[in-house]
Design an enzyme around this catalytic site. Structure first.
Site, PDB file in Angstrom:
ATOM      1  N   ASP A   1       0.803  -1.233   0.000  1.00  0.00           N
ATOM      2  CA  ASP A   1       0.000   0.000   0.000  1.00  0.00           C
ATOM      3  C   ASP A   1       0.833   1.278   0.000  1.00  0.00           C
ATOM      4  O   ASP A   1       1.952   1.325   0.491  1.00  0.00           O
ATOM      5  CB  ASP A   1      -0.966   0.021   1.191  1.00  0.00           C
TER       6      ASP A   1
ATOM      7  N   GLU B   1      -0.816  -2.103   4.963  1.00  0.00           N
ATOM      8  CA  GLU B   1      -0.004  -2.123   6.195  1.00  0.00           C
ATOM      9  C   GLU B   1      -0.216  -0.859   7.012  1.00  0.00           C
ATOM     10  O   GLU B   1      -0.179  -0.899   8.239  1.00  0.00           O
ATOM     11  CB  GLU B   1       1.487  -2.271   5.852  1.00  0.00           C
TER      12      GLU B   1
HETATM   13 ZN    ZN Z   1       4.750   3.716   6.616  1.00  0.00          ZN
HETATM   14 ZN    ZN Z   2       6.138   0.951   5.938  1.00  0.00          ZN
END
Ligand code: ZN
Ligand code: ZN
Length: 399
Positions: free
Chosen positions: A86, A144
């Site tokens: 991401d 994440e």
């Molecule tokens: Zn980050």
């Molecule tokens: Zn990261």
């Protein structure tokens, strides 16, 4: 079986041969960043590469996650290798030719590099398949940053039945110069929980405050006292770090505010201390609000647990990095109060999450992660690929 051992030099050369392609893939992903749980294009690149290599692929795991399963020639251990895909909601200001083409979205944490490295790792290990023992599970996870894509994949049962015994993951990091690796066995990264506290008073006229309860006054006491209160609540190992990131309240200069909203994070290095911290926050809000005649509502959300590296797996990575880079280029780091959802994989199985230096060693070029000017030193992609693949092979060969 000794004659089957894959030499370090061979992996190093294969990785070097994949460097240009790794950079190309990373730049392509960088130019087309996608936010958490929307990484469709990125996941598509990973999935099609895995299937071209003859690796069994599962897509749509926790929306956009991809899992690839590579079986070596002979049965053996099973290792999970993880990358996050991401980007961040940020307008890129870095002066690079492959700048983000998506307004307001940018790979400012290096996850584009992680994805490219793991795709190349799949290419490299697939080439060694005839001599590889055991199984490698490639995990391209969504989200994440804050949203816990790792946990979503685990909760979906994506890994049940695969026999995973250990995990490796890495973060490219501009705080360390390229050509170095930083790691730490045991607790390495902090837990993070999120809170939203609503302070409720009683509105009134600014000139006639009698009968009203000033929510801003209560909030001021919360802001000034919360850190000290939580710090006193637990053991030294769980010393918390509190951040109040937003404060919103009031409607006009001459009105006593009836509501203030505070949002923030609580981090610590001891998972057992997290419930006590939550209780301490609740008790503090209760006493401060009640003393002033107001009340409160608290929404407290479990974020990421502390990230704990397994000693044996960390040893494998440390020795690998020392062999590849030299002993003086591998650092034992202090624990960091930053958090990572790799922690969920490391709760599932023993493993190691390590940092690969991606800085230029030049303060004028090394911007922090999440900065709109963040730039990776792309030579770090080769270091990451070599360390990851060599450590993986060593684990599979019984290290
Ligand atoms: Zn980050
Ligand atoms: Zn990261």
């Amino acid at each position: 079986m000794a004659q089957n051992t894959i030499p370090l030099e061979e992996i190093r050369l294969l990785a070097s041969g994949l460097f240009d392609e790794t950079v190309r893939v990373r730049r392509d992903i960088h130019a087309h960043p996608e936010l958490g749980f929307s990484e469709e294009r990125t996941a598509g690149i990973a999935a099609s590469c895995l299937s071209e290599l003859g690796i069994e692929v599962f897509t749509g795991v926790a929306k956009t996650g991809v899992v690839g399963v590579l079986d070596g020639k002979t049965p053996g251990r099973t290792l999970l290798l993880r990358a996050d895909m991401d980007a961040l909601p940020l307008q890129e200001l870095a002066d690079v030719a492959f700048r983000s083409r998506v307004p307001g979205v940018m790979h400012a944490c290096g996850h584009d590099g992680h994805t490219a490295v793991l795709i190349s790792a799949a290419r490299l290990l697939a080439r060694l398949r005839d001599r590889l023992k055991g199984r490698v599970v490639f995990v391209f996870q969504p989200a994440e940053e804050n949203l816990g894509g790792a946990k979503a994949m685990i909760d979906e049962g994506a890994f049940s039945g695969l026999g995973i015994e250990a995990a490796l993951g890495l973060h490219l990091i501009t705080l360390l110069p390229c050509g170095t690796v930083g790691l730490r066995p045991g607790p390495f990264m902090a837990s993070v929980d999120l809170f939203r506290a609503l302070i409720l008073g009683e509105g009134g006229h600014g000139a006639m405050p009698g009968g009203s309860v000033d929510a801003i006054e209560i909030a001021a006491k919360v802001v000034s006292g919360l850190k000290a209160h939580l710090a006193g609540a637990i053991t030294p190992g769980g010393r918390p770090l509190v951040n109040i990131g937003t404060i919103k309240g009031g409607t006009a200069p001459n009105i006593v505010a009836d509501t203030v909203e505070l949002e923030g994070t609580v981090r610590c290095m001891d998972d057992d201390a997290r419930p006590a911290l939550r209780q301490a926050m609740e008790a503090f809000l209760e006493s401060v609000a009640k003393d002033a005649g107001g009340s409160y509502e608290l929404a407290y959300t479990d974020g990421y647990p502390i990230l704990v590296n397994d000693h044996h797996m960390t040893d494998i990575v440390r020795r690998t990095a020392q062999d590849l880079l030299g002993e003086t280029r591998v650092f034992e780091l202090e624990p960091t109060m930053a958090s990572e959802d790799m922690a969920f994989f490391l709760r599932m199985v023993p493993g190691c999450f390590f940092f690969v230096g991606a800085g230029f060693g030049d303060p004028a070029m090394d911007y922090p992660h999440h900065s709109p000017r963040f730039v990776l030193n792309e030579d770090s992609l080769l270091v990451a690929l070599q360390v990851l693949c060599t450590a993986a092979v060593r684990f599979l060969e019984g290290a």
